[in-house]
Design a protein around this motif. Sequence first.
Motif, PDB file in Angstrom:
ATOM      1  N   ASN A  30       0.740  -1.300  -0.172  1.00 51.31           N
ATOM      2  CA  ASN A  30      -0.146   0.009   0.261  1.00 51.31           C
ATOM      3  C   ASN A  30       1.005   1.229   0.054  1.00 51.31           C
ATOM      4  O   ASN A  30       0.212   2.215  -0.494  1.00 51.31           O
ATOM      5  N   GLN A  31       2.193   1.258   0.423  1.00 55.55           N
ATOM      6  CA  GLN A  31       2.846   2.306   0.341  1.00 55.55           C
ATOM      7  C   GLN A  31       3.382   2.762  -0.982  1.00 55.55           C
ATOM      8  O   GLN A  31       3.326   3.767  -1.425  1.00 55.55           O
ATOM      9  N   GLU A  32       3.418   1.517  -1.833  1.00 55.76           N
ATOM     10  CA  GLU A  32       3.846   1.761  -3.237  1.00 55.76           C
ATOM     11  C   GLU A  32       2.683   2.585  -3.909  1.00 55.76           C
ATOM     12  O   GLU A  32       2.786   3.354  -4.940  1.00 55.76           O
ATOM     13  N   LEU A  90      -2.360  -8.247   4.337  1.00 53.88           N
ATOM     14  CA  LEU A  90      -2.699  -7.105   5.086  1.00 53.88           C
ATOM     15  C   LEU A  90      -2.421  -5.839   4.314  1.00 53.88           C
ATOM     16  O   LEU A  90      -3.320  -4.981   3.907  1.00 53.88           O
ATOM     17  N   SER A  91      -1.147  -5.787   3.724  1.00 48.03           N
ATOM     18  CA  SER A  91      -0.913  -4.424   2.993  1.00 48.03           C
ATOM     19  C   SER A  91      -1.774  -4.337   1.567  1.00 48.03           C
ATOM     20  O   SER A  91      -1.946  -3.043   1.257  1.00 48.03           O
ATOM     21  N   ALA A  92      -1.823  -5.551   1.196  1.00 48.17           N
ATOM     22  CA  ALA A  92      -2.596  -5.352  -0.184  1.00 48.17           C
ATOM     23  C   ALA A  92      -4.114  -5.075   0.086  1.00 48.17           C
ATOM     24  O   ALA A  92      -4.834  -4.334  -0.933  1.00 48.17           O
ATOM     25  N   LEU A  93      -4.766  -5.555   1.311  1.00 46.24           N
ATOM     26  CA  LEU A  93      -6.031  -5.655   1.456  1.00 46.24           C
ATOM     27  C   LEU A  93      -6.525  -4.220   1.869  1.00 46.24           C
ATOM     28  O   LEU A  93      -7.662  -3.342   1.615  1.00 46.24           O
ATOM     29  N   MET A  94      -5.535  -3.468   2.610  1.00 43.84           N
ATOM     30  CA  MET A  94      -5.890  -2.277   3.207  1.00 43.84           C
ATOM     31  C   MET A  94      -4.858  -1.220   2.536  1.00 43.84           C
ATOM     32  O   MET A  94      -3.826  -1.189   2.524  1.00 43.84           O
ATOM     33  N   PRO A  95      -5.657  -0.126   2.097  1.00 45.35           N
ATOM     34  CA  PRO A  95      -5.185   1.059   1.524  1.00 45.35           C
ATOM     35  C   PRO A  95      -4.331   2.009   2.205  1.00 45.35           C
ATOM     36  O   PRO A  95      -3.280   2.452   1.697  1.00 45.35           O
ATOM     37  N   LYS A 139       0.253   4.399  -2.509  1.00 48.29           N
ATOM     38  CA  LYS A 139      -0.113   5.735  -2.126  1.00 48.29           C
ATOM     39  C   LYS A 139       1.103   6.832  -2.503  1.00 48.29           C
ATOM     40  O   LYS A 139       0.846   7.838  -2.724  1.00 48.29           O
ATOM     41  N   ALA A 140       2.304   6.188  -2.746  1.00 47.05           N
ATOM     42  CA  ALA A 140       3.511   7.042  -3.248  1.00 47.05           C
ATOM     43  C   ALA A 140       3.464   7.171  -4.810  1.00 47.05           C
ATOM     44  O   ALA A 140       4.194   7.693  -5.393  1.00 47.05           O
ATOM     45  N   ARG A 141       2.420   6.537  -5.526  1.00 51.46           N
ATOM     46  CA  ARG A 141       2.281   6.474  -6.755  1.00 51.46           C
ATOM     47  C   ARG A 141       3.316   5.714  -7.610  1.00 51.46           C
ATOM     48  O   ARG A 141       3.489   5.922  -8.953  1.00 51.46           O
ATOM     49  N   THR A 142       4.136   4.894  -6.965  1.00 54.64           N
ATOM     50  CA  THR A 142       5.167   4.103  -7.652  1.00 54.64           C
ATOM     51  C   THR A 142       4.652   3.136  -8.201  1.00 54.64           C
ATOM     52  O   THR A 142       5.299   2.394  -9.219  1.00 54.64           O
ATOM     53  N   ALA A 143       3.543   2.545  -7.529  1.00 58.76           N
ATOM     54  CA  ALA A 143       2.915   1.539  -8.245  1.00 58.76           C
ATOM     55  C   ALA A 143       2.463   1.602  -9.659  1.00 58.76           C
ATOM     56  O   ALA A 143       2.347   0.658 -10.566  1.00 58.76           O
ATOM     57  N   ARG A 144       1.992   3.025  -9.967  1.00 62.68           N
ATOM     58  CA  ARG A 144       1.435   3.219 -11.023  1.00 62.68           C
ATOM     59  C   ARG A 144       2.561   3.187 -12.316  1.00 62.68           C
ATOM     60  O   ARG A 144       2.227   2.840 -13.686  1.00 62.68           O
ATOM     61  N   PHE A 145       3.692   3.426 -11.968  1.00 58.55           N
ATOM     62  CA  PHE A 145       4.682   3.571 -12.886  1.00 58.55           C
ATOM     63  C   PHE A 145       5.295   1.943 -13.043  1.00 58.55           C
ATOM     64  O   PHE A 145       5.379   1.647 -14.215  1.00 58.55           O
TER      65      PHE A 145
END
Length: 227
Positions: free
Chosen positions: A77-79, A149-154, A81-87
Amino acid sequence: MWAISVKEFQSLFKSIKSIIVILVVCGASYGIAYVVSQFGGQLTSAQIQDGANGGILLMLLGFGPLFISSLSHNVINQEIKARTARFLVTKTSRERIVLGEFLGGCCFWLVCISISFLLIAFISHHFSFFIFSECLLFTVCMISFVLMLSALMPNPTHTMFLSLILSLVLPVLSEWSMFSSKEYIAWFKYVTPYYYLELEKGYLTVLFIFAAFCLCTALWSFKRREV
């Protein structure tokens, strides 16, 4: 996937919290092995081996969830929130992102546990591959659970709070359910890895099922989420 694994592995080793965890685990391993070695004349070879190697397993069962959750509670979820997952999703699949984070965490703990057992083997002159495997399997289960848990909770803050609470409560509830005859708590032992570590070796395959379920849930949740 491998690039993500390496990045996660390196970032864990660069963290101050990770360094503290490594020092605690290795220091405890050294202390356990040293204490057991002092009673070498009063114990059989098998007792020395079980005491030295089993001590690190008991420490991981009690404090492993706390260590793992403190380091990896926000790995997904940090990825986001930081928008790095979009990249990342433009470069690779979501499945590889989750698997890469999972493998990076597993490699980090493989190194930590290996160092601990090498310290034990150096002092006590005993190495138990079976207990080493139990430690790795339990750690993999906890990594996959925290990843889920990290994937389920934003919200990373919510994940940190929940994972820390669970890491403190889970060992207590697991032990309670294993020794209690009360129906309202006895069922709980079947849904945690602790119970299966106490059974025969063949039941360790249940730990793979537990880890696979958590990992598949993390993959399903991450695929459905907007990044």
